[in-house]
Design a protein around this motif. Structure first.
Motif, short mmCIF file in Angstrom:
data_model
loop_
_atom_site.label_atom_id
_atom_site.label_comp_id
_atom_site.label_asym_id
_atom_site.label_seq_id
_atom_site.Cartn_x
_atom_site.Cartn_y
_atom_site.Cartn_z
N GLU A 46 0.58 -1.38 -0.15
CA GLU A 46 -0.09 -0.28 0.11
C GLU A 46 0.93 1.15 0.22
O GLU A 46 1.54 1.52 0.88
N ARG A 47 0.87 1.70 -1.10
CA ARG A 47 1.55 2.86 -1.39
C ARG A 47 1.57 4.13 -0.25
O ARG A 47 2.41 5.23 -0.51
N PHE A 48 0.43 4.40 -0.17
CA PHE A 48 -0.18 5.55 0.46
C PHE A 48 0.00 5.16 2.26
O PHE A 48 -0.25 6.63 2.81
N TYR A 49 0.22 4.15 2.92
CA TYR A 49 0.58 4.03 4.70
C TYR A 49 1.79 3.58 4.60
O TYR A 49 2.60 3.31 5.54
N ALA A 50 2.84 3.48 3.51
CA ALA A 50 4.20 2.91 4.36
C ALA A 50 5.13 3.51 4.86
O ALA A 50 4.87 4.94 5.45
N ALA A 51 5.81 2.98 5.51
CA ALA A 51 6.67 3.87 5.90
C ALA A 51 8.72 2.65 6.32
O ALA A 51 8.22 1.32 5.67
N ASP A 91 2.73 10.30 2.25
CA ASP A 91 1.81 11.53 1.58
C ASP A 91 0.58 10.59 1.41
O ASP A 91 0.72 10.06 0.31
N VAL A 92 -0.51 10.57 2.15
CA VAL A 92 -1.60 9.54 1.64
C VAL A 92 -1.98 10.49 1.03
O VAL A 92 -3.14 9.80 -0.22
N LYS A 93 -1.68 11.79 0.79
CA LYS A 93 -2.73 12.20 -0.74
C LYS A 93 -1.68 12.15 -2.01
O LYS A 93 -2.56 12.01 -3.15
N SER A 94 -0.28 12.17 -1.67
CA SER A 94 0.41 12.45 -2.75
C SER A 94 1.40 10.87 -3.55
O SER A 94 1.97 10.94 -4.43
N ALA A 119 -0.74 10.23 7.38
CA ALA A 119 0.35 11.58 7.38
C ALA A 119 0.25 12.05 5.97
O ALA A 119 -0.15 11.66 4.93
N TYR A 120 0.01 13.53 6.35
CA TYR A 120 -0.77 14.36 5.94
C TYR A 120 0.76 15.29 5.64
O TYR A 120 1.50 15.77 6.45
N THR A 121 1.79 15.62 4.92
CA THR A 121 2.40 17.05 3.82
C THR A 121 1.70 18.21 5.12
O THR A 121 0.86 18.90 5.00
#
Length: 151
Positions: A46-51, A91-94, A119-121
């Protein structure tokens, strides 16, 4: 003879200083759908929640499918460098990698391991939802895991 010793010493110094390993604490490439989360062993997809985080002493990078896994891995494995760790999240948006400790976090997303943190910028977080800082997000992840274990 002194001249040769000087040249030899100079060359030895040059070669040894060239062997110094510099550790890159920046973003490392994730092999999506192949790299595994260190804590839960799920594939990072999942590319929008990775760390990810890198050990500043060894240079080894660790990947996670959810920020909650990273926070709990620090605690459960008693990672000595956790307080000074540089943590990257998407970042969950980008999908762009950002500093987790500077990110703004929302709490009600559907995430890979159900921690719910996105996470958001700073400045791009949505209106009308709870927004928290990294420290609060980490505290809540630990509390949430403790509740799960009691059930």
């Amino acid at each position: 003879m002194k001249y040769y010793k000087f040249i030899l010493l100079l060359l030895l110094t040059f070669f040894l200083s060239g062997c110094e390993r510099k550790i890159d604490l920046g973003v490392h490439e994730v092999h999506w759908d192949r790299d595994m989360c260190v804590r839960c062993k799920m594939v990072v997809s999942e590319r929008f929640y990775a760390a990810q985080t890198t050990d500043p002493t060894t240079g080894r990078t660790y990947y996670f499918d959810d920020i909650g896994c990273l926070v709990l891995w620090f605690q459960e494995d008693q990672i000595t460098w956790a307080d000074s760790a540089f943590i990257w999240v998407t970042d969950v948006k980008s999908g762009v990698w950002i500093n987790a400790k500077e990110a703004k976090w929302t709490t009600l997303d559907v995430t890979p391991m159900a921690f719910g943190f996105a996470a958001y910028t700073p400045g791009t977080e949505p209106d009308g939802v709870e927004v928290i800082a990294y420290e609060e997000m980490a505290r809540r992840a630990i509390v949430l895991e403790a509740r799960k274990k009691r059930l």
